[in-house]
Design a protein around this motif. Structure first.
Motif, PDB file in Angstrom:
ATOM      1  N   TRP A   1      78.714 137.409 131.055  1.00  0.00           N
ATOM      2  CA  TRP A   1      79.324 138.024 129.804  1.00  0.00           C
ATOM      3  C   TRP A   1      78.974 137.495 128.643  1.00  0.00           C
ATOM      4  CZ3 TRP A   1      81.419 142.488 131.269  1.00  0.00           C
ATOM      5  CH2 TRP A   1      81.904 142.435 132.426  1.00  0.00           C
ATOM      6  N   TRP A  12      85.925 132.023 127.247  1.00  0.00           N
ATOM      7  CA  TRP A  12      86.197 133.131 127.496  1.00  0.00           C
ATOM      8  C   TRP A  12      85.943 133.220 129.265  1.00  0.00           C
ATOM      9  CZ3 TRP A  12      88.412 135.778 124.473  1.00  0.00           C
ATOM     10  CH2 TRP A  12      88.233 135.557 122.926  1.00  0.00           C
ATOM     11  N   ASP A  13      85.238 132.088 129.831  1.00  0.00           N
ATOM     12  CA  ASP A  13      84.644 132.368 131.222  1.00  0.00           C
ATOM     13  C   ASP A  13      84.984 130.874 131.569  1.00  0.00           C
ATOM     14  OD1 ASP A  13      84.100 132.954 133.772  1.00  0.00           O
ATOM     15  OD2 ASP A  13      82.137 133.969 133.075  1.00  0.00           O
TER      16      ASP A  13
END
Length: 145
Positions: A56, A31-32
């Motif tokens: 996040w 995700w990141d």
């Protein structure tokens, strides 16, 4: 907790909870995928001087902890959003994170069917350093048992 269990000026404390190095890397790869989240060696040479969790992921960990705590079986039906979100310091592997929830206000819709909870969520590490700060609004179905 049910909506009527929340009251202004109430404070709830959850945790501590933590993230392992592997959890940080696995989340970030999905995700990141920035190297200071995915590559411990690279992160050591960065301005962060070591691996840090994605902001996040800190939000996701906080949300899960709140869902397993005061929102469990609460009648929560979501949120229209956050007033603000700040990541004020990095979260590192195995930091012991404590979540403080301060109820700022409650209200009921004109229909009497939806409860509205405005609360501040603050997350501190084991050194009492603030790492996340937000004000959220949560909605509750008042017709649910």
């Amino acid at each position: 907790m049910k909506f009527h269990d929340f009251s202004p000026d109430q404070t709830l404390t959850l945790g501590p909870v933590s993230l392992s190095e592997a959890e940080i890397i696995n989340f970030a790869r999905l995700w990141d995928p920035q190297p200071f989240h995915t590559d411990p060696e690279w992160a050591t040479k960065s301005r962060w001087k070591g691996l840090i969790a994605s902001g996040w992921q800190t939000c996701a960990l906080t949300m899960r902890t709140v869902c397993e705590g005061p929102l469990l079986d609460s009648g929560s039906i979501g949120s229209p959003g956050l007033e603000y979100l700040k990541w004020t310091a990095p979260v590192r592997p195995d930091d012991a994170l404590t979540i403080t929830l301060d109820v700022l206000g409650t209200g009921v819709s004109s229909s009497g069917k939806v409860g509205k909870l405005r609360w501040q969520w603050r997350v501190h590490n084991q050194d009492r350093v603030l790492v996340l700060d937000t004000i959220a609004t949560s909605l509750f179905d008042l017709d649910l048992p």
